[in-house]
Write a protein that holds these residues in place. Structure first.
Motif, PDB file in Angstrom:
ATOM      1  N   VAL A  12      25.945  16.047 -12.255  1.00 11.41           N
ATOM      2  CA  VAL A  12      25.680  16.480 -13.622  1.00 11.41           C
ATOM      3  C   VAL A  12      24.165  16.467 -13.822  1.00 11.41           C
ATOM      4  O   VAL A  12      23.509  15.475 -13.511  1.00 11.41           O
ATOM      5  CB  VAL A  12      26.354  15.524 -14.632  1.00 11.41           C
ATOM      6  N   THR A  13      23.630  17.570 -14.315  1.00 11.21           N
ATOM      7  CA  THR A  13      22.194  17.645 -14.572  1.00 11.21           C
ATOM      8  C   THR A  13      21.934  17.243 -16.014  1.00 11.21           C
ATOM      9  O   THR A  13      22.509  17.821 -16.933  1.00 11.21           O
ATOM     10  CB  THR A  13      21.655  19.070 -14.323  1.00 11.21           C
ATOM     11  N   VAL A  14      21.106  16.215 -16.202  1.00 10.55           N
ATOM     12  CA  VAL A  14      20.794  15.688 -17.526  1.00 10.55           C
ATOM     13  C   VAL A  14      19.290  15.497 -17.630  1.00 10.55           C
ATOM     14  O   VAL A  14      18.655  15.033 -16.689  1.00 10.55           O
ATOM     15  CB  VAL A  14      21.514  14.339 -17.762  1.00 10.55           C
ATOM     16  N   ASP A  15      18.730  15.843 -18.781  1.00 11.60           N
ATOM     17  CA  ASP A  15      17.321  15.574 -19.041  1.00 11.60           C
ATOM     18  C   ASP A  15      17.199  14.111 -19.446  1.00 11.60           C
ATOM     19  O   ASP A  15      17.640  13.713 -20.518  1.00 11.60           O
ATOM     20  CB  ASP A  15      16.800  16.482 -20.154  1.00 11.60           C
ATOM     21  N   GLY A  36      14.012   9.524 -10.148  1.00 12.33           N
ATOM     22  CA  GLY A  36      15.331   9.135  -9.668  1.00 12.33           C
ATOM     23  C   GLY A  36      16.476   9.768 -10.436  1.00 12.33           C
ATOM     24  O   GLY A  36      17.195  10.528  -9.886  1.00 12.33           O
ATOM     25  N   PRO A  37      16.746   9.473 -11.654  1.00  9.40           N
ATOM     26  CA  PRO A  37      16.184   8.443 -12.531  1.00  9.40           C
ATOM     27  C   PRO A  37      16.612   7.037 -12.083  1.00  9.40           C
ATOM     28  O   PRO A  37      17.570   6.871 -11.330  1.00  9.40           O
ATOM     29  CB  PRO A  37      16.755   8.772 -13.905  1.00  9.40           C
ATOM     30  N   THR A  38      15.864   6.047 -12.543  1.00 10.35           N
ATOM     31  CA  THR A  38      16.049   4.668 -12.122  1.00 10.35           C
ATOM     32  C   THR A  38      16.024   3.737 -13.320  1.00 10.35           C
ATOM     33  O   THR A  38      15.266   3.955 -14.263  1.00 10.35           O
ATOM     34  CB  THR A  38      14.914   4.268 -11.150  1.00 10.35           C
ATOM     35  N   PRO A  59      19.687   2.983  -9.183  1.00 10.46           N
ATOM     36  CA  PRO A  59      19.715   4.417  -9.482  1.00 10.46           C
ATOM     37  C   PRO A  59      20.677   4.696 -10.634  1.00 10.46           C
ATOM     38  O   PRO A  59      21.732   4.074 -10.733  1.00 10.46           O
ATOM     39  CB  PRO A  59      20.201   5.049  -8.182  1.00 10.46           C
ATOM     40  N   LEU A  60      20.279   5.599 -11.504  1.00  9.75           N
ATOM     41  CA  LEU A  60      21.134   6.035 -12.606  1.00  9.75           C
ATOM     42  C   LEU A  60      21.830   7.328 -12.185  1.00  9.75           C
ATOM     43  O   LEU A  60      21.180   8.269 -11.731  1.00  9.75           O
ATOM     44  CB  LEU A  60      20.301   6.296 -13.862  1.00  9.75           C
ATOM     45  N   VAL A  61      23.143   7.370 -12.330  1.00 10.84           N
ATOM     46  CA  VAL A  61      23.925   8.564 -11.990  1.00 10.84           C
ATOM     47  C   VAL A  61      24.440   9.155 -13.293  1.00 10.84           C
ATOM     48  O   VAL A  61      25.161   8.495 -14.038  1.00 10.84           O
ATOM     49  CB  VAL A  61      25.101   8.203 -11.053  1.00 10.84           C
ATOM     50  N   ALA A  62      24.046  10.388 -13.571  1.00 10.84           N
ATOM     51  CA  ALA A  62      24.500  11.054 -14.793  1.00 10.84           C
ATOM     52  C   ALA A  62      25.994  11.331 -14.699  1.00 10.84           C
ATOM     53  O   ALA A  62      26.482  11.879 -13.714  1.00 10.84           O
ATOM     54  CB  ALA A  62      23.730  12.342 -15.014  1.00 10.84           C
ATOM     55  N   VAL A  63      26.717  10.921 -15.738  1.00 12.90           N
ATOM     56  CA  VAL A  63      28.153  11.156 -15.824  1.00 12.90           C
ATOM     57  C   VAL A  63      28.443  12.193 -16.908  1.00 12.90           C
ATOM     58  O   VAL A  63      29.416  12.922 -16.836  1.00 12.90           O
ATOM     59  CB  VAL A  63      28.892   9.833 -16.129  1.00 12.90           C
ATOM     60  N   GLY A  64      27.573  12.257 -17.899  1.00 12.43           N
ATOM     61  CA  GLY A  64      27.723  13.198 -18.998  1.00 12.43           C
ATOM     62  C   GLY A  64      26.389  13.377 -19.690  1.00 12.43           C
ATOM     63  O   GLY A  64      25.384  12.828 -19.253  1.00 12.43           O
ATOM     64  N   PRO A  65      26.358  14.103 -20.802  1.00 13.62           N
ATOM     65  CA  PRO A  65      25.100  14.399 -21.493  1.00 13.62           C
ATOM     66  C   PRO A  65      24.297  13.162 -21.895  1.00 13.62           C
ATOM     67  O   PRO A  65      23.091  13.179 -21.869  1.00 13.62           O
ATOM     68  CB  PRO A  65      25.541  15.182 -22.730  1.00 13.62           C
TER      69      PRO A  65
END
Length: 71
Positions: A12-15, A36-38, A59-65
């Motif tokens: 998931v691509t998140v800003d 990363g984001p981290t 590491p932060l993994v985007a799951v949603g917006p």
């Protein structure tokens, strides 16, 4: 029972820009870094003396917006 939170099958691509910054509460400083984001956590105060390394990065993994998973 709800399903446990898991990383998405497709990335998931998140800003992350709105979340970048420093967040602090008693005994811990949390920093969201765009790289990363981290998520960097730093144990502070008297608790910092009890741990060998008070700084950890995850590491932060985007799951949603506006939702990230951290292991």
């Amino acid at each position: 029972m709800p399903r446990p939170l898991t990383p998405p099958e497709e990335p998931v691509t998140v800003d992350v820009t709105p979340y970048v910054g420093r967040y602090e509460r008693a005994s811990v400083l949390m920093e969201v870094l765009a790289d990363g984001p981290t998520l960097r956590t730093t144990i502070t105060g008297p608790l910092a003396e009890m741990v060998p390394d008070p700084v950890e990065e995850y590491p932060l993994v985007a799951v949603g917006p506006a939702l990230f998973a951290v292991k």
